[in-house]
Structure formats: C-alpha cells, structure tokens
Design a protein around this motif. Structure first.
Motif, short mmCIF file in Angstrom:
data_model
loop_
_atom_site.label_atom_id
_atom_site.label_comp_id
_atom_site.label_asym_id
_atom_site.label_seq_id
_atom_site.Cartn_x
_atom_site.Cartn_y
_atom_site.Cartn_z
N MET A 1 39.35 38.05 25.93
CA MET A 1 40.78 38.53 25.33
C MET A 1 41.37 39.74 26.04
SD MET A 1 43.10 37.53 23.74
CE MET A 1 44.60 38.13 22.79
N LEU A 2 40.40 40.52 26.37
CA LEU A 2 40.69 42.10 27.09
C LEU A 2 41.36 41.50 28.59
CD1 LEU A 2 41.22 44.95 26.73
CD2 LEU A 2 39.13 45.16 27.36
N ILE A 3 40.38 40.67 29.26
CA ILE A 3 40.72 40.21 30.48
C ILE A 3 42.13 39.51 30.49
CG2 ILE A 3 39.80 38.67 32.21
CD1 ILE A 3 37.05 39.52 31.57
N ALA A 4 42.38 38.63 29.59
CA ALA A 4 43.36 38.03 29.78
C ALA A 4 44.80 38.92 29.49
CB ALA A 4 43.70 36.82 28.61
N LEU A 5 44.75 40.05 28.74
CA LEU A 5 45.73 40.99 28.69
C LEU A 5 45.65 41.66 30.08
CD1 LEU A 5 45.21 42.16 25.08
CD2 LEU A 5 46.88 40.87 25.81
N ALA A 6 44.73 41.94 30.39
CA ALA A 6 44.78 42.73 31.89
C ALA A 6 45.46 41.86 32.90
CB ALA A 6 43.44 43.35 32.43
N CYS A 7 45.23 40.73 33.13
CA CYS A 7 46.04 39.83 33.91
C CYS A 7 47.37 39.74 33.61
CB CYS A 7 45.24 38.46 33.94
SG CYS A 7 43.50 38.30 34.40
N LEU A 8 47.74 39.58 32.23
CA LEU A 8 48.95 39.51 32.02
C LEU A 8 49.72 40.71 32.40
CD1 LEU A 8 51.49 37.95 30.67
CD2 LEU A 8 50.51 38.70 28.66
N ALA A 9 49.20 42.09 31.95
CA ALA A 9 49.72 43.31 32.62
C ALA A 9 49.99 43.33 34.03
CB ALA A 9 48.81 44.53 31.92
N ALA A 10 49.07 43.14 34.71
CA ALA A 10 49.16 42.93 36.18
C ALA A 10 50.22 42.12 36.70
CB ALA A 10 47.76 42.51 36.74
N ILE A 12 52.83 41.36 34.95
CA ILE A 12 54.05 41.81 34.51
C ILE A 12 54.44 43.07 35.57
CG2 ILE A 12 55.31 43.25 32.67
CD1 ILE A 12 54.02 41.51 30.74
N VAL A 13 53.65 44.10 35.63
CA VAL A 13 53.86 45.09 36.55
C VAL A 13 54.06 44.55 37.96
CG1 VAL A 13 52.62 47.26 37.72
CG2 VAL A 13 52.47 46.68 35.23
N GLY A 16 57.73 43.47 38.02
CA GLY A 16 58.54 44.47 37.99
C GLY A 16 58.71 45.09 39.26
N LEU A 17 57.72 45.36 40.06
CA LEU A 17 57.92 46.00 41.42
C LEU A 17 58.27 44.78 42.35
CD1 LEU A 17 54.32 47.29 41.58
CD2 LEU A 17 56.43 48.54 41.67
N ALA A 18 58.26 43.72 42.22
CA ALA A 18 59.06 42.58 43.01
C ALA A 18 60.57 42.73 42.54
CB ALA A 18 58.54 41.10 42.87
N TRP A 19 60.88 42.91 41.49
CA TRP A 19 62.23 42.99 41.13
C TRP A 19 62.85 44.48 41.77
CZ3 TRP A 19 66.46 40.63 39.66
CH2 TRP A 19 67.57 41.32 39.25
N PHE A 44 50.13 39.27 44.47
CA PHE A 44 49.57 40.33 43.99
C PHE A 44 49.25 40.38 42.48
CE2 PHE A 44 50.84 43.17 47.73
CZ PHE A 44 50.27 42.31 48.62
N GLY A 45 49.99 40.02 41.57
CA GLY A 45 50.18 39.79 40.30
C GLY A 45 49.34 38.68 39.75
#
Length: 118
Positions: A1-10, A12-13, A16-19, A44-45
């Motif tokens: 679950m923690l890995i899935a959250l880290a992948c989702l956070a990456a 999203i970030v 955001g950088l692409a935007w 990269f995300g």
C-alpha cells in the motif's frame, strides 16, 4: 500500500512539473526544450509504477521456477542401435574407410528418423 501511494505521489508531482513546463513553453521566454520536458515528466512519473510491476513479475517468475516441474510420462523408447549394429548396405563398396564410416553413420541416422516416424 505504501508503494502504491509513493507511485501515485510521484505521478502527481511529475504531472505538476509537466504543467509548469507547459506554462513556461507558452510564455514569451519559452523554448522547445520546455515542450520536451512537458512530454518527459509524465514518463518520469510512470517509471516507479513500471518498476514495481517489473519487480513483481520477476518475483513471480522466480517462484514459478522454484516449483518442481511434474515429470512427463512417456512411452518407453526403443533402444538406439549403434553404428556397428546397423546392417551394411550390400551394394556399397568403399576404398576409403572414412567414407564407409560416414555411410554407416548416415544409415543409422536414416533408421532413427524412420523409427521416429512410426
């Protein structure tokens, strides 16, 4: 679950950088390098997600290889005859002993091939 959250956070970030790079591209000082980053940041995300998928796939392959494979049940094969046991062809006469050995070997291969066809 923690890995899935880290992948989702990456993801999203990086989106955001692409935007942010897209806004830089549209500005007066924007270049095509910014447009290139717009296309790269989402990749990269997605990379952490790809790596998690790859690690799980490799782990599954290792687990599958660790399981003993069931041995197939096969019919008993006929014993293989050696070159010496093959009947010599009555018509063939060779002066060179290497040619005689080659001919005997070829006859043995032909016999094995015929036996496989049965």
């Amino acid at each position: 679950m923690l890995i899935a959250l880290a992948c989702l956070a990456a993801l999203i970030v990086c989106c955001g950088l692409a935007w942010w790079q897209w806004q830089r591209f549209e500005s007066a000082s924007g270049t095509f390098q910014n447009l290139g980053y717009v296309l790269q940041w989402p990749l990269f995300g997605l990379f952490p997600l790809f790596m998690v998928w790859r690690f799980r796939r490799l782990a599954q392959q290792r687990r599958d290889e660790a399981l003993p494979a069931p041995e197939p049940v096969a019919a008993a094969a006929e014993p293989v005859t050696t070159v010496d046991a093959v009947k010599p062809a009555p018509v063939e006469h060779f002066d060179d002993p290497e040619d005689a050995e080659l001919a005997a070997y070829n006859r043995m291969l032909a016999e094995l091939n015929a036996r496989d066809g049965r």
